[in-house]
Design a protein around this motif. Structure first.
Motif: not given
Length: 203
Positions: A91, A95, A98
């Motif tokens: 993650v 991203r 996030l």
């Protein structure tokens, strides 16, 4: 000739076996940290934490086969933060926006998984889950304090070093607080006698 149980040869063999096991796991853990730090394994960020997770599973498997109760609890507790890292690293690579959401979801998922374990196997994983939650709480608190500091620094420029107003001379030229970042400073000060200059640019 087979050495009897409890003899010196058997004890030495066990010691050498555990030493070899520890050295192999140490080397493997060091190698597993490289893709974790690099953020990519086997050409994809999704497997960045996979090698370290394999090392933790090997340690836990050795504890299940030949370790005592304490060793099993410790390795089970270590497995939880390693699993959280393996889930969190992709993650962070794919991203970054996030991160906090993913960290919260991971902590909740691990806490739920720990509650599903039998009571006799729950001690180590529960401690590991608490360590993960505490680490996340500290990270969130640090990030919040940093962002709050940036907001305060940007919204209250009066806390910056004062600049002198060009419209004041002599003893009345008291420092006036800067109201914008350096390079485009402004101060609120009186203009020529009889009128107020308002916001006057100071460069």
């Amino acid at each position: 000739m087979t050495a009897p149980a409890g003899s010196t040869a058997v004890a030495a063999g066990r010691v050498l076996g555990w030493l070899g096991y520890a050295v192999a796991l140490t080397v493997a853990a060091g190698c597993a940290l490289v893709p974790l730090a690099w953020g990519r394994a086997a050409g994809t960020p999704l497997l960045a934490g996979g090698p370290l997770l394999v090392v933790a599973l090997a340690l836990f498997g050795g504890a299940l086969l030949a370790g005592g109760r304490t060793f099993r609890a410790v390795t089970a507790g270590l497995l939880v933060p390693v699993l959280a890292t393996a889930l969190f690293r992709p993650v962070a690579a794919l991203r970054p926006g996030l991160l906090l959401v993913a960290a919260g979801v991971i902590v909740l998922a691990l806490a739920g998984a720990v509650r599903l374990l039998p009571a006799r196997l729950r001690t180590g994983p529960r401690i590991g889950a608490l360590v993960v939650a505490a680490g996340l709480a500290q990270a969130v608190a640090s990030l919040t304090a940093y962002q709050a500091g940036r907001v305060v620094d940007g919204s209250l420029p009066a806390w910056r070093a004062p600049v002198r107003c060009p419209h004041r001379t002599g003893a009345g030229n008291s420092p006036s607080p800067c109201c914008s970042p350096p390079g485009r400073r402004r101060c609120c000060c009186p203009g020529p006698p009889g009128r107020w200059s308002g916001w006057s640019a100071v460069r």
